[in-house]
Scaffold this motif. Structure first.
Motif, mmCIF file in Angstrom:
data_model
loop_
_atom_site.group_PDB
_atom_site.id
_atom_site.type_symbol
_atom_site.label_atom_id
_atom_site.label_comp_id
_atom_site.label_asym_id
_atom_site.label_seq_id
_atom_site.Cartn_x
_atom_site.Cartn_y
_atom_site.Cartn_z
ATOM 1 N N THR A 67 4.240 -8.982 -5.212
ATOM 2 C CA THR A 67 4.501 -7.917 -6.419
ATOM 3 C C THR A 67 3.581 -6.826 -6.156
ATOM 4 O O THR A 67 4.251 -5.461 -6.257
ATOM 5 C CB THR A 67 3.942 -8.608 -7.585
ATOM 6 N N SER A 68 2.479 -6.718 -5.566
ATOM 7 C CA SER A 68 1.661 -5.847 -4.925
ATOM 8 C C SER A 68 2.373 -4.889 -4.015
ATOM 9 O O SER A 68 2.598 -3.686 -4.064
ATOM 10 C CB SER A 68 0.279 -6.215 -4.390
ATOM 11 N N LEU A 69 3.297 -5.707 -3.063
ATOM 12 C CA LEU A 69 4.019 -4.920 -1.989
ATOM 13 C C LEU A 69 5.010 -4.255 -2.625
ATOM 14 O O LEU A 69 5.138 -3.031 -2.105
ATOM 15 C CB LEU A 69 4.202 -5.948 -1.168
ATOM 16 N N LEU A 70 5.635 -4.788 -3.614
ATOM 17 C CA LEU A 70 6.893 -4.296 -4.420
ATOM 18 C C LEU A 70 6.382 -3.121 -5.077
ATOM 19 O O LEU A 70 6.986 -1.965 -5.059
ATOM 20 C CB LEU A 70 7.643 -5.084 -5.454
ATOM 21 N N LEU A 71 5.314 -3.010 -5.590
ATOM 22 C CA LEU A 71 4.567 -1.930 -6.293
ATOM 23 C C LEU A 71 4.324 -0.772 -5.548
ATOM 24 O O LEU A 71 4.558 0.448 -5.707
ATOM 25 C CB LEU A 71 3.485 -2.310 -6.964
ATOM 26 N N GLY A 72 3.726 -1.102 -4.170
ATOM 27 C CA GLY A 72 3.652 -0.013 -3.150
ATOM 28 C C GLY A 72 4.819 0.628 -2.846
ATOM 29 O O GLY A 72 4.745 1.656 -2.686
ATOM 30 N N GLY A 73 5.984 -0.272 -2.735
ATOM 31 C CA GLY A 73 7.363 0.467 -2.425
ATOM 32 C C GLY A 73 7.760 1.310 -3.380
ATOM 33 O O GLY A 73 8.396 2.420 -3.159
ATOM 34 N N LEU A 74 7.679 0.747 -4.619
ATOM 35 C CA LEU A 74 8.208 1.702 -5.809
ATOM 36 C C LEU A 74 7.396 3.028 -5.776
ATOM 37 O O LEU A 74 7.968 4.018 -5.998
ATOM 38 C CB LEU A 74 8.080 0.681 -7.032
ATOM 39 N N SER A 75 6.017 2.759 -5.556
ATOM 40 C CA SER A 75 5.259 3.973 -5.406
ATOM 41 C C SER A 75 5.595 4.995 -4.206
ATOM 42 O O SER A 75 5.470 6.569 -4.328
ATOM 43 C CB SER A 75 3.566 3.568 -5.177
ATOM 44 N N VAL A 104 0.715 3.760 -2.666
ATOM 45 C CA VAL A 104 1.557 3.129 -1.738
ATOM 46 C C VAL A 104 0.562 2.378 -0.804
ATOM 47 O O VAL A 104 0.799 1.118 -0.602
ATOM 48 C CB VAL A 104 2.267 4.043 -0.774
ATOM 49 N N SER A 105 -0.703 2.737 -0.077
ATOM 50 C CA SER A 105 -1.624 2.372 0.608
ATOM 51 C C SER A 105 -2.084 1.194 -0.382
ATOM 52 O O SER A 105 -2.453 0.163 0.230
ATOM 53 C CB SER A 105 -2.560 3.179 0.954
ATOM 54 N N CYS A 106 -2.358 1.368 -1.634
ATOM 55 C CA CYS A 106 -3.254 0.362 -2.388
ATOM 56 C C CYS A 106 -2.136 -0.779 -2.314
ATOM 57 O O CYS A 106 -2.795 -1.873 -2.435
ATOM 58 C CB CYS A 106 -3.390 0.938 -3.775
ATOM 59 N N GLY A 107 -0.801 -0.574 -2.898
ATOM 60 C CA GLY A 107 -0.153 -1.882 -2.898
ATOM 61 C C GLY A 107 0.118 -2.637 -1.380
ATOM 62 O O GLY A 107 0.136 -3.834 -1.692
ATOM 63 N N VAL A 108 0.168 -1.873 -0.370
ATOM 64 C CA VAL A 108 0.256 -2.581 0.943
ATOM 65 C C VAL A 108 -0.906 -3.437 1.307
ATOM 66 O O VAL A 108 -1.013 -4.382 1.578
ATOM 67 C CB VAL A 108 0.547 -1.661 1.920
ATOM 68 N N PHE A 109 -2.142 -2.658 0.817
ATOM 69 C CA PHE A 109 -3.513 -3.496 1.239
ATOM 70 C C PHE A 109 -3.743 -4.533 0.403
ATOM 71 O O PHE A 109 -4.287 -5.634 0.672
ATOM 72 C CB PHE A 109 -4.680 -2.694 1.150
ATOM 73 N N ALA A 110 -3.464 -4.364 -0.884
ATOM 74 C CA ALA A 110 -3.536 -5.479 -1.848
ATOM 75 C C ALA A 110 -2.498 -7.055 -1.283
ATOM 76 O O ALA A 110 -3.164 -7.827 -1.192
ATOM 77 C CB ALA A 110 -2.992 -5.157 -3.347
ATOM 78 N N SER A 111 -1.492 -6.507 -0.812
ATOM 79 C CA SER A 111 -0.814 -7.635 -0.219
ATOM 80 C C SER A 111 -1.307 -8.239 0.961
ATOM 81 O O SER A 111 -1.365 -9.453 1.254
ATOM 82 C CB SER A 111 0.865 -7.112 -0.063
ATOM 83 N N LEU A 112 -1.839 -7.417 1.837
ATOM 84 C CA LEU A 112 -2.641 -7.746 2.861
ATOM 85 C C LEU A 112 -3.944 -8.638 2.551
ATOM 86 O O LEU A 112 -4.068 -9.762 3.199
ATOM 87 C CB LEU A 112 -2.945 -6.710 3.906
ATOM 88 N N LEU A 113 -4.458 -8.155 1.618
ATOM 89 C CA LEU A 113 -5.660 -9.160 1.154
ATOM 90 C C LEU A 113 -5.331 -10.349 0.485
ATOM 91 O O LEU A 113 -6.052 -11.162 0.495
ATOM 92 C CB LEU A 113 -6.506 -8.142 0.241
ATOM 93 N N SER A 114 -4.154 -10.629 0.021
ATOM 94 C CA SER A 114 -3.498 -11.832 -0.560
ATOM 95 C C SER A 114 -3.094 -12.718 0.541
ATOM 96 O O SER A 114 -2.935 -13.684 0.373
ATOM 97 C CB SER A 114 -2.516 -11.388 -1.313
ATOM 98 N N GLY A 115 -2.843 -12.180 1.708
ATOM 99 C CA GLY A 115 -2.769 -12.958 2.859
ATOM 100 C C GLY A 115 -1.097 -13.764 2.876
ATOM 101 O O GLY A 115 -0.912 -14.598 3.302
#
Length: 425
Positions: free
Chosen positions: A159-167, A191-202
């Motif tokens: 969901t974080s990654l999708l929010l980054g894409g929508l951003s 955009v960066s925040c959404g992607v980094f949140a996804s990365l931190l979720s593993g």
């Protein structure tokens, strides 16, 4: 096709209703990962609004394309109703599918109440920023291995990654409107925040979609972003990817290395606490069950007994019996609901995608409209990728975010399209 959506004059009592309705839609996107059940705020409010509007003056407006979207949601719910009946009528299993049905009156409400400019963009950007803050808190303050917020780490990451894409769609919208403005820069930050949140979720499964989504967005925005900017953007993404993989604190290299080691352990017969290996076993079980009943599947409750028998026979590992789905939306549908279930799953993906792509084609040089349609198209595209490694519709946030964010962006696309046409009359 002529856009027949019309603004309904509001009475003095309801004058604030359009703003409140769209504000709630924005807030629910913004709080989807930072508040438990945050994505449910707007649907609850808008369902109440639907009953208020039943007694208010004004007409309910929709056209053929709205009907296709609603039909895809209705048929998906009816198919799930059928499978719940065939599986012993455990009505609690209708809790998630019924959200698709509840999205329809919400769509009617938003098609009746004029869209308030830019509100959805603020929602997705705040949502991505909030997801990043929670991810940082989980990983570097609480010391968790994987950021999760209030959700399963996979659901949080996807969901974080999708929010980054929508951003990123918000970035394109503000870039077309204002050039390099503070909102444009804030959108890039989101955009960066959404992607980094996804990365931190593993959440490794969602990362597969990144190259596809980036390529799709860059191709669609080639008229807005010049070639030089696209090249520099691609180089920056590659450089960031190398840095992210190289920095141990992000845990990305560790998660990618675990894929190789998990496969090696699986080949040696080690299934316990082996994420990739357990997925292979779940997929194997799903194939066995599909072969038993390819048309209608074996049913969710009946599958428990069948998986136990398969494990007793040594065909699958005992370690996967605790899982209720195959961690793959397509295989889950095939095993539990057969080819018919898979057909209706594909319908609920492809119909909204086709509708948004149609709007993008119709307004291919008008970013006032195209940005909203592009955001809408990203939702089913992303879910179709997430479905390869997770059963998104087996989780409340997965169903809620999909059904209602599609409704939000479809209604917004229709309204912005109407406003653009009204300017030329």
């Amino acid at each position: 096709m002529q856009n027949n959506i019309q603004s309904t004059p509001a009475t003095s009592e309801l004058a604030l209703l359009p703003f409140l309705a769209w504000l709630m839609a924005s807030v629910s996107l913004g709080l989807s990962l930072v508040l438990n059940e945050g994505i449910s705020l707007a649907p609850l409010f808008l369902l109440c609004t639907f009953f208020v509007l039943l007694f208010a003056k004004g007409s309910w407006v929709s056209d053929r394309l709205d009907g296709w979207l609603m039909a895809s949601f209705v048929t998906y719910f009816l198919s799930m109703l059928l499978f719940v009946y065939l599986d012993g009528w455990h009505t609690r299993e209708l809790d998630r599918p019924v959200r698709f049905l509840l999205a329809i009156p919400v769509l009617f409400v938003l098609l009746r109440l004029p869209y308030k400019r830019d509100l959805l963009w603020y929602g997705v950007m705040i949502g991505a920023l909030g997801a990043f803050c929670f991810a940082v808190y989980d990983r570097w303050i609480l010391g968790l291995d994987r950021a999760n917020g209030f959700e399963h780490p996979i659901m949080f990451g996807n969901t974080s990654l999708l929010l980054g894409g929508l951003s990123f769609c918000a970035f394109l919208y503000f870039k077309a409107q204002k050039g390099w403005h503070k909102l444009t820069v804030f959108a890039l930050l989101a955009v960066s925040c959404g992607v980094f949140a996804s990365l931190l979720s593993g959440t490794r499964g969602g990362w597969v979609s990144l190259p596809i989504i980036v390529a799709f967005i860059f191709w669609q925005s080639r008229d807005l972003l010049d070639k030089k900017l696209r090249i520099w953007g691609s180089c920056l993404l590659i450089a960031l990817s190398v840095v992210i993989i190289s920095v141990p604190q992000f845990g990305v290299a560790k998660r990618l290395h675990e894929v190789v080691t998990d496969i090696e352990r699986y080949q040696s017969g080690d299934f316990l606490y082996n994420s990739v290996g357990q997925r292979f076993e779940m997929w194997k079980a799903a194939v066995y069950m599909f072969n038993m009943s390819p048309l209608l599947g074996v049913g969710e409750y009946h599958s428990v007994e069948i998986k136990q028998e398969l494990a007793d026979e040594g065909l699958i590992s005992q370690s996967i019996l605790r899982f209720s789905h195959a961690h793959n939306e397509y295989l889950t549908s095939l095993s539990l609901r057969g080819l018919i279930g898979l057909f209706f799953l594909i319908v609920v993906y492809l119909v909204p995608l086709k509708l948004f792509l149609r709007k993008m084609h119709l307004h291919h040089h008008n970013w006032n409209v195209k940005a909203y349609a592009l955001a809408g198209a990203l939702i089913p595209m992303s879910y179709m990728d997430f479905a390869l490694t997770q059963s998104m519709f087996s989780h409340n946030i997965g169903v809620m975010f999909y059904a209602f964010s599609i409704v939000f962006f479809w209604a917004a696309t229709r309204w912005v399209e109407h406003f653009q046409q009204a300017k030329h009359i």
